[in-house]
Design an enzyme around this catalytic site. Structure first.
Site, short mmCIF file in Angstrom:
data_model
loop_
_atom_site.label_atom_id
_atom_site.label_comp_id
_atom_site.label_asym_id
_atom_site.label_seq_id
_atom_site.Cartn_x
_atom_site.Cartn_y
_atom_site.Cartn_z
N TRP A 117 -1.87 -1.43 7.55
CA TRP A 117 -0.75 -2.95 7.14
C TRP A 117 -0.87 -2.47 5.31
CZ3 TRP A 117 1.37 -6.93 8.98
CH2 TRP A 117 1.64 -8.46 8.45
N ASN A 118 -1.88 -2.53 5.02
CA ASN A 118 -1.18 -2.67 3.60
C ASN A 118 -0.23 -1.40 2.90
OD1 ASN A 118 -4.46 -3.81 3.24
ND2 ASN A 118 -4.28 -1.85 4.27
N SER A 119 0.19 -0.52 4.04
CA SER A 119 1.15 0.37 3.30
C SER A 119 2.35 -0.36 3.49
CB SER A 119 0.90 1.76 3.93
OG SER A 119 0.01 2.09 4.10
N HIS A 152 -9.26 -0.92 4.53
CA HIS A 152 -10.14 -1.73 4.41
C HIS A 152 -10.95 -2.36 3.92
CE1 HIS A 152 -10.42 -4.04 8.93
NE2 HIS A 152 -9.07 -2.68 8.36
N GLN A 178 -0.59 5.66 -4.03
CA GLN A 178 0.72 5.55 -3.65
C GLN A 178 1.29 4.25 -3.86
OE1 GLN A 178 0.52 5.49 0.52
NE2 GLN A 178 1.17 3.02 0.65
N ASP A 193 -15.67 -8.29 5.89
CA ASP A 193 -14.57 -7.99 7.31
C ASP A 193 -15.63 -8.08 8.33
OD1 ASP A 193 -12.15 -5.27 6.13
OD2 ASP A 193 -13.92 -5.18 7.74
N GLU A 212 -3.26 -1.51 15.43
CA GLU A 212 -2.05 -2.25 15.29
C GLU A 212 -1.66 -1.98 14.82
OE1 GLU A 212 -3.63 -2.20 12.35
OE2 GLU A 212 -3.19 -3.55 11.62
N GLN A 213 -0.98 -0.81 14.14
CA GLN A 213 0.10 -0.24 14.03
C GLN A 213 1.20 0.15 14.80
OE1 GLN A 213 -1.31 3.59 12.91
NE2 GLN A 213 -2.53 2.63 12.12
N1 UDP Z 1 -3.56 4.96 0.19
C1 UDP Z 1 -3.30 5.80 -0.83
N2 UDP Z 1 -3.55 6.61 -1.12
C2 UDP Z 1 -3.01 7.84 0.11
C3 UDP Z 1 -3.88 6.93 1.10
C4 UDP Z 1 -3.30 5.97 1.33
O1 UDP Z 1 -3.76 5.43 -2.42
O2 UDP Z 1 -3.30 9.24 -0.04
C5 UDP Z 1 -4.21 3.55 0.43
C6 UDP Z 1 -2.48 2.59 0.69
O3 UDP Z 1 -2.14 2.48 -0.62
C7 UDP Z 1 -3.57 1.45 1.22
C8 UDP Z 1 -4.78 1.95 2.24
O4 UDP Z 1 -5.07 3.32 0.86
O5 UDP Z 1 -3.30 0.34 0.46
C9 UDP Z 1 -4.44 2.54 3.60
O6 UDP Z 1 -4.26 1.57 4.29
P1 UDP Z 1 -3.40 1.24 5.65
O7 UDP Z 1 -3.89 -0.15 6.48
O8 UDP Z 1 -2.08 1.60 4.78
O9 UDP Z 1 -3.37 2.43 6.50
P2 UDP Z 1 -4.75 2.95 7.00
O10 UDP Z 1 -5.58 4.04 5.84
O11 UDP Z 1 -6.05 1.16 7.21
O12 UDP Z 1 -4.68 2.97 8.33
#
Ligand code: UDP
Length: 472
Positions: free
Chosen positions: A355-357, A20, A337, A112, A376-377
């Protein structure tokens, strides 16, 4: 744009933790690049993690700054690392934030929804609030229609599939795949977020119209949401250093790591990353490791800090073997990433469907092996595989909470099948890759001048400007 109009001042109040915080910082940078005076409010610890990117933006002339809240003496900051979950309590930030907002009256605050106490504070101070919930339209529509029609109440077991009614596509799920708090009749958490959205000026969404047009329309017209689609926000990271340092410092030796990738054939490496929070079934890593060795595929696997858990370790000799054969790299911490996904050698992304990934994978045109776990995956998975047709499912069936017992083990055979299917290069994959590349083009065009997200970001700024003029 109207150059006579006063500059719009936007304040951004991200949640703590990876999934987030990272996108909201990108969104703040994006609005600053459109000329809005943007201030990011964070804890002092969080500020350190991204201040270099903000400095670079300032040097490029963007009107952006960080305000680090001064916490009361002895207070425990809610941001130990990037793994904060939605239930992390951030109320300690309330008083310092109130002080800041009393002295500065911005044109809006983008906040948020996980700061569950914050909407009331902003209302009390008379500050226009814009919600950010970290997700997209598709999951929002699925979630809304499950809540509205309760199709999960009409099936005989947790594993019998049901159709989510009223959506533009045929989306099927099982009760075992939807969040516990939705299955729970009281729906306490879901309703909290909805209340904020309903009473706000609107929502800023990290998505782009061309990704989910039918759902963006549904979101606005059927669900009556006022929303600006301004993403993919990660595309504001154009500088290599921004990408390398995004989130927190990466736990790798970047040079040798990049050299390893450079030596690989195009589309031959599978990137495996499951986001910022731990949460796997006991023994899952052993299953993944066996599947990777059996598939003979090159890979980068971000195990994060999860290997510390006694319940999740790698098979004996695995690391030595992959090092020797140069088949794989294990990252025990944070991965850069964006840098990995955009490398031409990376031809697949095994993802938990955060969502971000997903958006980051879309931007790079990388097809996916979907492995949803929580939040919500499971809805997001359907977007990738059933709507966009750019991925294959590993066969994950069990929604797990960040706190609960770890269940839902996926066996090595299923993992191996999915890896071979995506990385093996059959006819099906040629089409998947083609669609993924087309989507990447649309994502990039959306944020360029004249693109749909570019126009939406400007539209919000213009609306805030005209409201400001009317008050002055
Ligand atoms: N991320 C990263 N390196 C890591 C793990 C996560 O850069 O080793 C970043 C990834 O690029 C994304 C965020 O962390 O921008 C993770 O958000 P996502 O919505 O995918 O998953 P969440 O962590 O909320 O489950």
């Amino acid at each position: 744009m109207d150059s006579e109009a006063p500059q719009v001042e936007m304040v951004f109040f991200p949640f703590v933790g990876g999934g987030h915080q990272i996108p909201m910082i990108d969104i703040a940078r994006l609005f600053a690049s459109h000329g809005a005076k943007s201030t990011i409010i964070v804890t002092p610890t969080n500020a350190i993690q991204f201040q270099n990117s903000i400095l670079r933006d300032q040097n490029s002339g963007h009107p952006i700054s960080i305000h680090a809240l001064q916490l009361p003496e002895g207070a425990v900051s809610p941001d130990s690392d990037m793994t904060a979950t939605p239930s992390t309590d951030t109320t300690v930030l309330r008083e310092p934030l109130k002080l800041f907002l009393t002295e500065h009256k911005p044109d809006c605050i983008v906040f948020d929804t996980f700061h569950r106490w914050a909407a009331e504070l902003f209302d009390g101070l008379g500050i226009r609030k814009i919600v950010f919930n970290g997700s997209g339209c598709f999951p929002g529509c699925v979630s809304e229609n499950i809540r509205k029609y309760e199709p999960h109440e009409k099936v005989g077991s947790d594993y019998e599939s049901f159709l989510v009614p009223g959506l533009p596509d045929r989306i099927e799920l099982t009760r075992s795949q939807i969040p516990i708090f939705v299955r729970d009749k009281s729906g306490r958490f879901a309703k909290m977020g909805k209340k904020d959205e309903d009473k706000s000026f609107g929502s800023v969404v990290n998505s782009f119209y061309e990704l989910e047009p039918a759902y963006a329309d549904y979101y606005r017209k059927e669900m009556g949401k006022k929303a600006w689609f301004v993403g993919p926000a990660s595309l504001c990271n154009t500088d290599v250093a921004d990408k390398a340092e995004r989130g927190t410092q990466a736990s790798i030796d970047e040079q040798s790591f990049m050299k390893w990738l450079d030596d690989k054939e195009p589309n031959s490496v599978l990137y495996i990353g499951f986001g910022s929070k731990p949460g796997f079934a006991t023994g899952q890593f052993v299953e993944i490791a066996h599947a990777l060795e059996a598939s003979n595929c090159s890979f980068i696997w971000v195990v994060g800090k999860n290997l510390k858990d006694e319940e999740n370790c790698l098979p004996g000799g695995f690391e030595e073997r992959i090092k020797e054969s140069k088949k794989g790299v294990i990252i025990r911490g944070w991965a850069p990433q964006l840098l990995i996904l955009e490398h031409g050698a990376v031809g697949g992304f095994m993802t938990h469907c955060g969502w971000n990934s997903m958006l980051e994978g879309f931007c790079c045109g990388v097809p996916m092996i979907t492995w949803p776990l929580s939040a919500e995956q499971f809805y997001n998975e359907k977007l990738v595989t059933d709507v966009l047709g750019i991925g294959v499912q590993v066969g994950s069936k069990e929604w797990i909470s960040f706190k609960s017992e770890k269940k839902g083990l996926v066996g090595r055979e299923k993992v191996e099948v999915a890896v071979k299917r995506l990385m093996g290069g059959g006819d099906e994959v040629v089409d998947i890759r083609k669609r993924a590349k087309e989507l990447a083009g649309k994502a990039k065009r959306a944020v360029q001048v004249g693109g749909s997200s570019y126009i939406d970001a400007d539209a919000l700024i213009e609306e805030l400007k005209s409201l400001k003029k009317n008050v002055n």
